[in-house]
Design an enzyme around this catalytic site. Structure first.
Site, PDB file in Angstrom:
ATOM      1  N   ASP A 199      39.703  31.145  25.756  1.00  0.00           N
ATOM      2  CA  ASP A 199      40.714  31.274  26.823  1.00  0.00           C
ATOM      3  C   ASP A 199      41.930  30.461  26.406  1.00  0.00           C
ATOM      4  O   ASP A 199      41.945  29.847  25.327  1.00  0.00           O
ATOM      5  CB  ASP A 199      40.141  30.833  28.176  1.00  0.00           C
ATOM      6  CG  ASP A 199      40.724  31.670  29.321  1.00  0.00           C
ATOM      7  OD1 ASP A 199      41.960  31.717  29.437  1.00  0.00           O
ATOM      8  OD2 ASP A 199      39.952  32.284  30.063  1.00  0.00           O
ATOM      9  N   HIS A 276      45.031  35.738  27.858  1.00  0.00           N
ATOM     10  CA  HIS A 276      44.293  34.464  27.830  1.00  0.00           C
ATOM     11  C   HIS A 276      44.089  34.013  26.381  1.00  0.00           C
ATOM     12  O   HIS A 276      42.979  33.698  25.955  1.00  0.00           O
ATOM     13  CB  HIS A 276      42.959  34.607  28.569  1.00  0.00           C
ATOM     14  CG  HIS A 276      43.125  34.677  30.060  1.00  0.00           C
ATOM     15  ND1 HIS A 276      43.365  33.564  30.836  1.00  0.00           N
ATOM     16  CD2 HIS A 276      43.120  35.735  30.922  1.00  0.00           C
ATOM     17  CE1 HIS A 276      43.477  33.927  32.112  1.00  0.00           C
ATOM     18  NE2 HIS A 276      43.345  35.237  32.186  1.00  0.00           N
ATOM     19  N   GLU A 340      44.351  39.971  33.281  1.00  0.00           N
ATOM     20  CA  GLU A 340      45.539  39.140  33.480  1.00  0.00           C
ATOM     21  C   GLU A 340      46.390  39.002  32.216  1.00  0.00           C
ATOM     22  O   GLU A 340      46.609  37.914  31.717  1.00  0.00           O
ATOM     23  CB  GLU A 340      45.108  37.744  33.965  1.00  0.00           C
ATOM     24  CG  GLU A 340      44.335  37.802  35.270  1.00  0.00           C
ATOM     25  CD  GLU A 340      43.887  36.439  35.764  1.00  0.00           C
ATOM     26  OE1 GLU A 340      43.820  36.260  36.984  1.00  0.00           O
ATOM     27  OE2 GLU A 340      43.582  35.552  34.956  1.00  0.00           O
ATOM     28  N   TRP A 406      36.250  42.938  39.106  1.00  0.00           N
ATOM     29  CA  TRP A 406      36.348  41.609  39.720  1.00  0.00           C
ATOM     30  C   TRP A 406      37.375  41.541  40.838  1.00  0.00           C
ATOM     31  O   TRP A 406      37.249  40.761  41.756  1.00  0.00           O
ATOM     32  CB  TRP A 406      36.627  40.542  38.658  1.00  0.00           C
ATOM     33  CG  TRP A 406      38.028  40.514  38.080  1.00  0.00           C
ATOM     34  CD1 TRP A 406      38.503  41.290  37.067  1.00  0.00           C
ATOM     35  CD2 TRP A 406      39.107  39.659  38.479  1.00  0.00           C
ATOM     36  NE1 TRP A 406      39.810  40.969  36.799  1.00  0.00           N
ATOM     37  CE2 TRP A 406      40.207  39.961  37.651  1.00  0.00           C
ATOM     38  CE3 TRP A 406      39.251  38.658  39.442  1.00  0.00           C
ATOM     39  CZ2 TRP A 406      41.436  39.317  37.765  1.00  0.00           C
ATOM     40  CZ3 TRP A 406      40.474  38.007  39.555  1.00  0.00           C
ATOM     41  CH2 TRP A 406      41.554  38.341  38.719  1.00  0.00           C
ATOM     42  N   TYR A 431      32.333  35.137  43.072  1.00  0.00           N
ATOM     43  CA  TYR A 431      33.028  34.050  42.377  1.00  0.00           C
ATOM     44  C   TYR A 431      32.519  32.712  42.885  1.00  0.00           C
ATOM     45  O   TYR A 431      32.940  32.223  43.937  1.00  0.00           O
ATOM     46  CB  TYR A 431      34.552  34.207  42.519  1.00  0.00           C
ATOM     47  CG  TYR A 431      35.095  35.066  41.403  1.00  0.00           C
ATOM     48  CD1 TYR A 431      34.356  36.161  40.953  1.00  0.00           C
ATOM     49  CD2 TYR A 431      36.289  34.780  40.751  1.00  0.00           C
ATOM     50  CE1 TYR A 431      34.802  36.941  39.908  1.00  0.00           C
ATOM     51  CE2 TYR A 431      36.742  35.566  39.695  1.00  0.00           C
ATOM     52  CZ  TYR A 431      35.997  36.640  39.290  1.00  0.00           C
ATOM     53  OH  TYR A 431      36.431  37.409  38.242  1.00  0.00           O
ATOM     54  N   ASP A 433      33.048  29.913  41.696  1.00  0.00           N
ATOM     55  CA  ASP A 433      33.988  28.793  41.597  1.00  0.00           C
ATOM     56  C   ASP A 433      34.722  28.608  42.934  1.00  0.00           C
ATOM     57  O   ASP A 433      35.455  27.647  43.110  1.00  0.00           O
ATOM     58  CB  ASP A 433      34.990  28.991  40.449  1.00  0.00           C
ATOM     59  CG  ASP A 433      35.795  30.276  40.560  1.00  0.00           C
ATOM     60  OD1 ASP A 433      35.281  31.272  41.131  1.00  0.00           O
ATOM     61  OD2 ASP A 433      36.944  30.312  40.073  1.00  0.00           O
ATOM     62  N   TRP A 481      33.835  30.339  36.876  1.00  0.00           N
ATOM     63  CA  TRP A 481      35.015  29.837  36.176  1.00  0.00           C
ATOM     64  C   TRP A 481      35.054  28.327  36.377  1.00  0.00           C
ATOM     65  O   TRP A 481      34.680  27.834  37.445  1.00  0.00           O
ATOM     66  CB  TRP A 481      36.279  30.497  36.728  1.00  0.00           C
ATOM     67  CG  TRP A 481      36.238  31.990  36.604  1.00  0.00           C
ATOM     68  CD1 TRP A 481      35.959  32.889  37.594  1.00  0.00           C
ATOM     69  CD2 TRP A 481      36.456  32.759  35.415  1.00  0.00           C
ATOM     70  NE1 TRP A 481      35.989  34.164  37.087  1.00  0.00           N
ATOM     71  CE2 TRP A 481      36.291  34.118  35.760  1.00  0.00           C
ATOM     72  CE3 TRP A 481      36.766  32.435  34.096  1.00  0.00           C
ATOM     73  CZ2 TRP A 481      36.424  35.151  34.829  1.00  0.00           C
ATOM     74  CZ3 TRP A 481      36.910  33.456  33.173  1.00  0.00           C
ATOM     75  CH2 TRP A 481      36.747  34.792  33.537  1.00  0.00           C
ATOM     76  N   THR A 482      35.514  27.601  35.358  1.00  0.00           N
ATOM     77  CA  THR A 482      35.268  26.155  35.413  1.00  0.00           C
ATOM     78  C   THR A 482      36.540  25.292  35.346  1.00  0.00           C
ATOM     79  O   THR A 482      36.479  24.154  34.914  1.00  0.00           O
ATOM     80  CB  THR A 482      34.314  25.749  34.275  1.00  0.00           C
ATOM     81  OG1 THR A 482      34.915  26.098  33.017  1.00  0.00           O
ATOM     82  CG2 THR A 482      32.971  26.425  34.409  1.00  0.00           C
TER      83      THR A 482
HETATM   84  C1  TNX Z   1      40.748  35.005  37.510  1.00  0.00           C
HETATM   85  S1  TNX Z   1      38.457  36.838  36.938  1.00  0.00           S
HETATM   86  C2  TNX Z   1      40.444  34.993  36.171  1.00  0.00           C
HETATM   87  C3  TNX Z   1      40.077  33.725  35.520  1.00  0.00           C
HETATM   88  C4  TNX Z   1      40.176  32.555  36.457  1.00  0.00           C
HETATM   89  C5  TNX Z   1      39.630  32.945  37.809  1.00  0.00           C
HETATM   90  C6  TNX Z   1      39.580  31.837  38.813  1.00  0.00           C
HETATM   91  C7  TNX Z   1      39.252  36.992  35.689  1.00  0.00           C
HETATM   92  C8  TNX Z   1      38.829  38.107  34.889  1.00  0.00           C
HETATM   93  N1  TNX Z   1      40.269  36.141  35.435  1.00  0.00           N
HETATM   94  O1  TNX Z   1      40.838  33.532  34.352  1.00  0.00           O
HETATM   95  O2  TNX Z   1      39.457  31.499  35.911  1.00  0.00           O
HETATM   96  O3  TNX Z   1      40.422  33.992  38.336  1.00  0.00           O
HETATM   97  O4  TNX Z   1      38.807  32.204  39.935  1.00  0.00           O
END
Ligand code: TNX
Length: 541
Positions: A199, A276, A340, A406, A431, A433, A481-482
């Site tokens: 990432d 990322h 993203e 997601w 999720y 997190d 996710w951390t």
């Molecule tokens: C979205 S879910 C992201 C992650 C972040 C997360 C935080 C996804 C495919 N991408 O990069 O860590 O939200 O909840």
């Protein structure tokens, strides 16, 4: 994570004294088995009871039984092989006519019979047996015998893919911690460990061809702490100024993959492409559109700096990485991220614009489709299949790609309607997190959002799909996710007990019953205590 290994047992074995632990009052198994019929009486399992193995290839189930009973008796049971089941023993058999992950577990006062459709089914029978062992047996000390309640269980999973993701990029977790995560998955009869290895904030997998990925990309100088300012990273931000890093060597990865395989868990690696990507670009600036030297990212959220899709060298790179990845991970699926990924750099990049022209692409977003399709061809040529986050649906997705939905279930529904395979992992249910109680002040800082156990339990991966489209849903996945999870005990706390709720959707979809789950998960929490896992205890108050 503490492991309970009683030291007093040897006395009980030597002198034949020691305690007999009575069966727990109720049978409570998570995820819910297909059928449970309690019988009269108990089987008395003793340190001297023999395990009789009636089929080849059962070593992993046997090992699981050892791991379950050694903390009780201080030693493993004796093992013999044979053609027929015997009274007074724990018999492990295989019935290839059953589905591979199915099992039967028959406990009578005379004996215990475990029958798996394959070693996986037998392994799951052992996981169920663990939940029938009286909890007191783990803590009483001086245990000579434990009573297992008589019961006939027939069981199999509803969904083929039952996964959880650990983000080892935002915070690094040691090999032992990763193995504990795999233990936790196995306890819940989950069969996929999705390992998020790259990432913006860290590259965590050794790639021999590109040593700077770990040499440079695995360490960030500092880490944003406290509330995320929502993308505005200014002077008000607070940082932990200690460098944070870590990566897995290829030998460590092989070790983890083998550890998981012995627990019926497949490891699916994720290599993020084309977004990322900052840690990769910091290692090799020629991977970006401008060639600028970046630092490994210290803040969270989405970053504009992504792989350049114009230059051929990017594809040479990703194929070089994936060459080593497919060597290390035998899984059918390889996850290439795809979430993203902003297009602003591509819009300004002459090489990317030239690529668009050459390929007849009208919108910059289509560069991602182009790049993903190329990577998919590469993976297919190596006998593998591609998984991507639902963003890969934007534009023209290949019908052979598997979509991990997601951003709600909509992406998954759209994908299933057009015939793509789908793994449902919508943030509002999956999720972990996100906060797990409404009282945020009482919780460790989390990403945001709120996923209660009840909400996690309520996921319906088939919502909005016709029966024919449902067959495209491979399964479900929880994501951890951390960004705000710096320690593994906090990871355990965020996972448990919510993971058990997701596990029940995956394994027991056609028989979900929340009040009954609550009864059963309270009992499972006792096993979390025994295993030394941290979990959200307040959920049970
Ligand atoms: C979205 S879910 C992201 C992650 C972040 C997360 C935080 C996804 C495919 N991408 O990069 O860590 O939200 O909840």
């Amino acid at each position: 994570m503490k492991k309970l290994i009683p030291i007093f047992v040897s006395c009980a074995l030597l002198c034949g004294c020691g305690r007999r632990i009575a069966a727990d009052g109720e049978i409570a198994v998570v995820p819910c088995p297909e059928s449970v019929v309690a019988g009269p009486g108990v089987f008395v399992l003793k340190a001297s009871t023999c395990v009789r193995v009636l089929a080849d290839g059962m070593a992993d189930a046997l090992q699981a039984l050892d791991e379950a009973l050694t903390p009780v008796f201080g030693q493993a049971l004796a093992v013999e092989t044979g053609a027929e089941a015997c009274p007074g023993t724990v018999n492990i058999a295989c019935d290839p006519a059953m589905p591979a992950e199915a099992y039967r577990l028959a406990v009578t006062p005379e004996r215990i019979d475990i029958t798996g459709g394959s070693v996986h089914g037998a392994f799951y029978a052992v996981q169920t047996l663990r939940q029938l062992i009286p909890l007191e047996a783990y803590t009483a000390g001086d245990v000579r015998a434990v009573e297992i309640p008589a019961v006939e269980i027939a069981d199999k999973p509803c969904l083929a893919y039952r996964g959880a993701m650990l983000d080892a990029a935002r915070h690094f977790f040691t090999v032992d911690e990763v193995k504990t995560m795999i233990d936790i998955l196995a306890l819940h009869k989950m069969n996929v460990f999705h390992w998020h290895l790259t990432d913006d904030q860290g590259w965590r997998i050794e790639i021999k061809k590109y040593p700077r990925l770990t040499g440079i990309g695995s360490v960030r100088r500092r880490t944003l702490i406290g509330k995320d300012p929502g993308g505005e990273y200014d002077a008000s931000c607070r940082y932990d100024e200690t460098p944070h890093g870590g990566y897995y060597t290829q030998d460590e990865i092989r070790d983890v993959v083998a550890y998981a395989a012995a627990r019926s868990v497949t490891v699916i690696p994720e290599i993020e492409f084309p977004g990322h990507a900052v840690a990769a670009l910091a290692s090799y600036p020629w991977l970006g559109c401008t060639g600028e030297q970046y630092e490994v990212r210290q803040t969270w959220d989405i970053d504009d700096r992504v792989f350049c899709i114009g230059r051929e060298s990017t594809f040479e790179f990703i194929e070089g990485v994936l060459d080593e990845v497919v060597e290390l991970f035998p899984s059918e699926y390889i996850h290439i991220g795809g979430d993203e990924c902003p297009t602003v750099m591509w819009e300004r990049c002459p090489a990317c614009r030239a690529r668009m022209k050459a390929e007849g692409l009208k919108r910059p977003r289509q560069l991602q489709n182009y790049a993903t399709a190329r990577v998919e061809k590469f993976l297919n040529a190596h006998g593998r299949r591609l998984i991507g986050w639902d963003e890969i649906l934007e534009g023209d997705v290949m019908p052979t790609a598997t979509i991990m939905s997601w951003r709600g279930t909509e992406g998954g529904v759209r994908a299933a309607r057009q015939g793509n395979q789908v793994i449902m992992s919508p943030a509002e249910y999956c999720y972990f997190d996100y906060y797990q109680s409404e009282d945020r002040e009482a919780e460790p800082l989390a990403w945001g959002g709120y996923v209660s156990v009840e909400k996690a339990y309520a996921l319906d991966p088939y919502a909005g799909l016709t029966p024919a489209q449902r067959s495209c849903v491979l399964g479900v996945q929880a994501n951890l996710w951390t960004e705000y999870i710096p320690t593994f005990s906090q990871a355990e706390y965020m996972l448990l007990p919510r993971l058990s709720a997701l596990a029940e959707t995956g394994w027991s979809l056609d028989r979900k019953d929340y009040p009954d789950y609550v009864r059963r998960v309270r009992r499972l929490a006792g096993l979390y205590d025994v295993c030394g896992y941290d979990y959200a205890r307040h959920i049970f108050r």
